[in-house]
Design a protein around this motif. Sequence first.
Motif, PDB file in Angstrom:
ATOM      1  N   VAL A 141      41.927  35.506  43.682  1.00 17.60           N
ATOM      2  CA  VAL A 141      42.930  36.020  42.763  1.00 17.60           C
ATOM      3  C   VAL A 141      42.778  37.538  42.669  1.00 17.60           C
ATOM      4  CG1 VAL A 141      43.645  36.115  40.344  1.00 17.60           C
ATOM      5  CG2 VAL A 141      43.131  33.921  41.413  1.00 17.60           C
ATOM      6  N   VAL A 142      43.859  38.251  42.861  1.00 16.58           N
ATOM      7  CA  VAL A 142      43.885  39.702  42.693  1.00 16.58           C
ATOM      8  C   VAL A 142      44.653  39.988  41.413  1.00 16.58           C
ATOM      9  CG1 VAL A 142      44.607  41.906  43.657  1.00 16.58           C
ATOM     10  CG2 VAL A 142      43.762  40.096  45.173  1.00 16.58           C
ATOM     11  N   LEU A 143      43.967  40.517  40.400  1.00 13.64           N
ATOM     12  CA  LEU A 143      44.610  40.742  39.116  1.00 13.64           C
ATOM     13  C   LEU A 143      45.269  42.119  39.074  1.00 13.64           C
ATOM     14  CD1 LEU A 143      45.231  39.423  36.482  1.00 13.64           C
ATOM     15  CD2 LEU A 143      43.049  40.212  35.575  1.00 13.64           C
ATOM     16  N   LEU A 144      44.467  43.179  39.178  1.00  9.66           N
ATOM     17  CA  LEU A 144      45.049  44.517  39.304  1.00  9.66           C
ATOM     18  C   LEU A 144      45.399  44.760  40.762  1.00  9.66           C
ATOM     19  CD1 LEU A 144      42.701  46.683  37.044  1.00  9.66           C
ATOM     20  CD2 LEU A 144      44.679  45.311  36.390  1.00  9.66           C
ATOM     21  N   ASP A 145      46.541  45.403  40.996  1.00  7.82           N
ATOM     22  CA  ASP A 145      46.967  45.594  42.385  1.00  7.82           C
ATOM     23  C   ASP A 145      48.045  46.663  42.449  1.00  7.82           C
ATOM     24  OD1 ASP A 145      46.794  45.180  45.061  1.00  7.82           O
ATOM     25  OD2 ASP A 145      47.797  43.242  45.087  1.00  7.82           O
ATOM     26  N   GLN A 146      48.196  47.232  43.630  1.00  2.00           N
ATOM     27  CA  GLN A 146      49.207  48.246  43.879  1.00  2.00           C
ATOM     28  C   GLN A 146      49.751  48.016  45.282  1.00  2.00           C
ATOM     29  OE1 GLN A 146      48.948  52.491  42.158  1.00  2.00           O
ATOM     30  NE2 GLN A 146      48.314  52.758  44.273  1.00  2.00           N
ATOM     31  N   GLN A 299      48.343  37.494  30.925  1.00  4.42           N
ATOM     32  CA  GLN A 299      49.129  36.574  31.742  1.00  4.42           C
ATOM     33  C   GLN A 299      48.410  35.235  31.760  1.00  4.42           C
ATOM     34  OE1 GLN A 299      48.740  38.907  35.478  1.00  4.42           O
ATOM     35  NE2 GLN A 299      47.900  37.051  36.397  1.00  4.42           N
ATOM     36  N   HIS A 300      49.019  34.256  32.417  1.00  2.89           N
ATOM     37  CA  HIS A 300      48.428  32.914  32.440  1.00  2.89           C
ATOM     38  C   HIS A 300      47.046  32.953  33.086  1.00  2.89           C
ATOM     39  CE1 HIS A 300      48.837  28.446  33.746  1.00  2.89           C
ATOM     40  NE2 HIS A 300      48.276  28.556  32.559  1.00  2.89           N
ATOM     41  N   TYR A 301      46.050  32.460  32.380  1.00  8.71           N
ATOM     42  CA  TYR A 301      44.671  32.338  32.817  1.00  8.71           C
ATOM     43  C   TYR A 301      43.863  33.635  32.776  1.00  8.71           C
ATOM     44  CZ  TYR A 301      45.712  27.677  34.783  1.00  8.71           C
ATOM     45  OH  TYR A 301      46.072  26.362  34.966  1.00  8.71           O
ATOM     46  N   PHE A 302      44.493  34.812  32.922  1.00  9.91           N
ATOM     47  CA  PHE A 302      43.738  36.050  33.080  1.00  9.91           C
ATOM     48  C   PHE A 302      44.265  37.130  32.139  1.00  9.91           C
ATOM     49  CE2 PHE A 302      43.814  33.831  37.169  1.00  9.91           C
ATOM     50  CZ  PHE A 302      42.449  33.610  37.350  1.00  9.91           C
ATOM     51  N   ALA A 303      43.457  38.179  31.970  1.00 16.96           N
ATOM     52  CA  ALA A 303      43.858  39.281  31.087  1.00 16.96           C
ATOM     53  C   ALA A 303      43.064  40.524  31.453  1.00 16.96           C
ATOM     54  CB  ALA A 303      43.630  38.925  29.621  1.00 16.96           C
ATOM     55  N   SER A 304      43.586  41.673  31.032  1.00 14.97           N
ATOM     56  CA  SER A 304      42.847  42.933  31.077  1.00 14.97           C
ATOM     57  C   SER A 304      42.921  43.546  29.693  1.00 14.97           C
ATOM     58  CB  SER A 304      43.445  43.878  32.130  1.00 14.97           C
ATOM     59  OG  SER A 304      44.812  44.140  31.840  1.00 14.97           O
ATOM     60  N   ALA A 305      41.895  44.310  29.310  1.00 12.94           N
ATOM     61  CA  ALA A 305      41.869  44.865  27.954  1.00 12.94           C
ATOM     62  C   ALA A 305      40.999  46.104  27.913  1.00 12.94           C
ATOM     63  CB  ALA A 305      41.346  43.825  26.959  1.00 12.94           C
ATOM     64  N   ALA A 359      34.007  53.648  26.666  1.00 15.60           N
ATOM     65  CA  ALA A 359      34.959  52.550  26.493  1.00 15.60           C
ATOM     66  C   ALA A 359      34.559  51.424  27.434  1.00 15.60           C
ATOM     67  CB  ALA A 359      36.380  53.012  26.782  1.00 15.60           C
ATOM     68  N   LYS A 360      35.139  50.270  27.213  1.00 16.14           N
ATOM     69  CA  LYS A 360      34.926  49.131  28.097  1.00 16.14           C
ATOM     70  C   LYS A 360      36.277  48.631  28.593  1.00 16.14           C
ATOM     71  CE  LYS A 360      30.668  47.538  25.828  1.00 16.14           C
ATOM     72  NZ  LYS A 360      29.761  47.797  26.966  1.00 16.14           N
ATOM     73  N   LEU A 361      36.317  48.294  29.852  1.00 15.97           N
ATOM     74  CA  LEU A 361      37.522  47.741  30.464  1.00 15.97           C
ATOM     75  C   LEU A 361      37.214  46.321  30.931  1.00 15.97           C
ATOM     76  CD1 LEU A 361      40.421  47.967  31.570  1.00 15.97           C
ATOM     77  CD2 LEU A 361      39.452  48.963  33.654  1.00 15.97           C
ATOM     78  N   PHE A 362      37.846  45.349  30.286  1.00 12.53           N
ATOM     79  CA  PHE A 362      37.691  43.947  30.702  1.00 12.53           C
ATOM     80  C   PHE A 362      38.842  43.574  31.627  1.00 12.53           C
ATOM     81  CE2 PHE A 362      39.245  39.613  30.099  1.00 12.53           C
ATOM     82  CZ  PHE A 362      38.162  38.887  30.575  1.00 12.53           C
ATOM     83  N   VAL A 363      38.517  43.015  32.773  1.00 16.32           N
ATOM     84  CA  VAL A 363      39.525  42.502  33.702  1.00 16.32           C
ATOM     85  C   VAL A 363      38.978  41.194  34.255  1.00 16.32           C
ATOM     86  CG1 VAL A 363      40.971  42.966  35.700  1.00 16.32           C
ATOM     87  CG2 VAL A 363      40.118  44.881  34.339  1.00 16.32           C
ATOM     88  N   GLY A 364      39.522  40.065  33.782  1.00 18.22           N
ATOM     89  CA  GLY A 364      38.960  38.811  34.246  1.00 18.22           C
ATOM     90  C   GLY A 364      39.615  37.590  33.653  1.00 18.22           C
ATOM     91  N   PRO A 365      38.936  36.451  33.738  1.00 20.07           N
ATOM     92  CA  PRO A 365      39.492  35.176  33.279  1.00 20.07           C
ATOM     93  C   PRO A 365      39.434  35.037  31.771  1.00 20.07           C
ATOM     94  CG  PRO A 365      37.275  34.847  34.081  1.00 20.07           C
ATOM     95  CD  PRO A 365      37.603  36.285  34.349  1.00 20.07           C
ATOM     96  N   GLN A 366      40.321  34.219  31.219  1.00 21.61           N
ATOM     97  CA  GLN A 366      40.373  33.970  29.779  1.00 21.61           C
ATOM     98  C   GLN A 366      39.396  32.849  29.409  1.00 21.61           C
ATOM     99  OE1 GLN A 366      44.443  33.178  28.755  1.00 21.61           O
ATOM    100  NE2 GLN A 366      45.181  35.118  29.588  1.00 21.61           N
TER     101      GLN A 366
END
Length: 591
Positions: A141-146, A299-305, A359-366
Amino acid sequence: MTDIRRSILWVVFSASLFLIWDAWNKHNGQPSFFAPPPAKVAAPATLPASGGGLPKPTTAIAPVASTTPGAAPATTSTAAPTEAALTEISTDVVKATLSSTGGTLVRLELLKYPDHVVREWYEPLLEMFGRKSTPAPAKDVVLLDQTPERLYVAESGLVPAAGGSGLPNHHTAMTVLPGERTLAAGQKALTVQYESPVVGGVKLRRSYTFKRGDYVVDVRNEVVNESGAPVSPRLYLQLVRDGIAPPGESSFYFTFTGPAIDDGAKFQKVEFKDIEKRSAGAKPDHTTESDAGWVAMVQHYFASAWLIDKEGTKQPREYFTGKADTVNPATGQTARVYSVGMLVPLGEVAPGATKTFDAKLFVGPQEENKLAELAPRLELVKDYGIFKILAEPLFWLLTQLHKIFGNWGWSIVGLVVLLKIAFYWLNAKAYASMAKMKAINPKIMEMRERLKDKPQQMQQEMMRIYREEKVNPLGGCLPIVAQMPFFISLYWVLLSTVEMRGAPWIGWITDLSAKDPYFILPILMTLTSLLQTWLNPTPPDPVQARMMWIMPLIFSVMFFVFPAGLVLYWLTNNILSIAQQYVINKRLGVN
């Protein structure tokens, strides 16, 4: 009264199906039945609609020239921006890509969460008979992408206290410092450092620290004042993405996708359509100022914060959401993107001094339990809808069962069994009422045929029979209606739980979040629904009687595209209901 009872059940069931259909349309970008389609704005916009003003989103577009306070930063040259250098970072759980343009995180791949495996139709069948198969390699799964298909990045930078440009931001070309790029065996963390040139007398050093087994990235910003006068910059932290539904989802996944803001006291979801409809300069509907909380893109299943709070401290910040028409660097085409973020005042930095902000950056599963440990109410990004008060204890019970069975499929079965036990006596009353209705059904049919030309007398005679036989025509309906919130809550639990992704059950069911590859479970569910219809009393009205047989077939079509875990839940519930109904019918002597 029999007709009323059935009508209530069909109305509730039909309304539920209609809401699922409406959510399906919204998930696939279609307008909701309950709201007009979002307006398509072609004119460029700047982010955000907040007092300070920020650079336009995405790392690859040149800032728009402007000297107006609060507008986007002005460019120092009209030349095209130089191509960004990309740095890849690998740990045991993520593979990340950082861009030298702004030191921005532009890609993050979750190595422990493979996308749905591409498998030939016969492979699960071979495995059932002990034969090995070679499925196509799974992609993570690729969450962040360009990419041409996706634009979703995490950006940050500095703006002056009065707004506008003039300080290092996410458009600034930065230099990456030498260092390790792969987390070695036994190594707990690695750090990547970026340094900006002096812009407006200020230099920005940013470091990303990736840790073993962790989806939280520590982000440190060091502001160095190299000018001869004090400066009072503000740090912005924002998540920017397009409004396209996440790839690879079932059409019936209708959990929330979009920004979320928590101000320390209230969790708020912000729909893309609400951002779209908001006119320039209008005040947003969400909280804009607080001294606690976080921002997320869900989004479904995943999030960034973005998380900045430390225990026992208060940090003033401004929250913002916005939209912009920008250029996707992967295609060169204009794309509509949305942002959510916060502005944090850093205070005065004296000449020659350095101020650090972490700061902290969370990028992962819920993963609900882990999210709750990161920040207050961060677990709310896992969307249970309006049934949260029931869904949370059901999820807890499901996780406890998983500790016993070690298999999410059997945990679902066990949870349904426990629910059936909890509602046994309530169900028993409902099924006893249905059994009595079935027992007196021949008498009702004979009476209806005899008095078919006298509807008023027919109703009176029917009520007399019900009184004499001590039958409540609504007795089989009300207990079922009372249980519906629990079963709908369980539906949301199964739909929202990321642990179901890729989780096998038995044999051909290798992923409970994907549909049954052979439709065995949906077929069994259809057959059990028909068997339930046979066990229930036949409606006196012939048309209604035919509909009672047709409707299970029609509604069962939906289950052919439902995730296997949800179908397993319904099938188990049907089987247990049939068993209880059969026992009660036998005990009452009803065939």
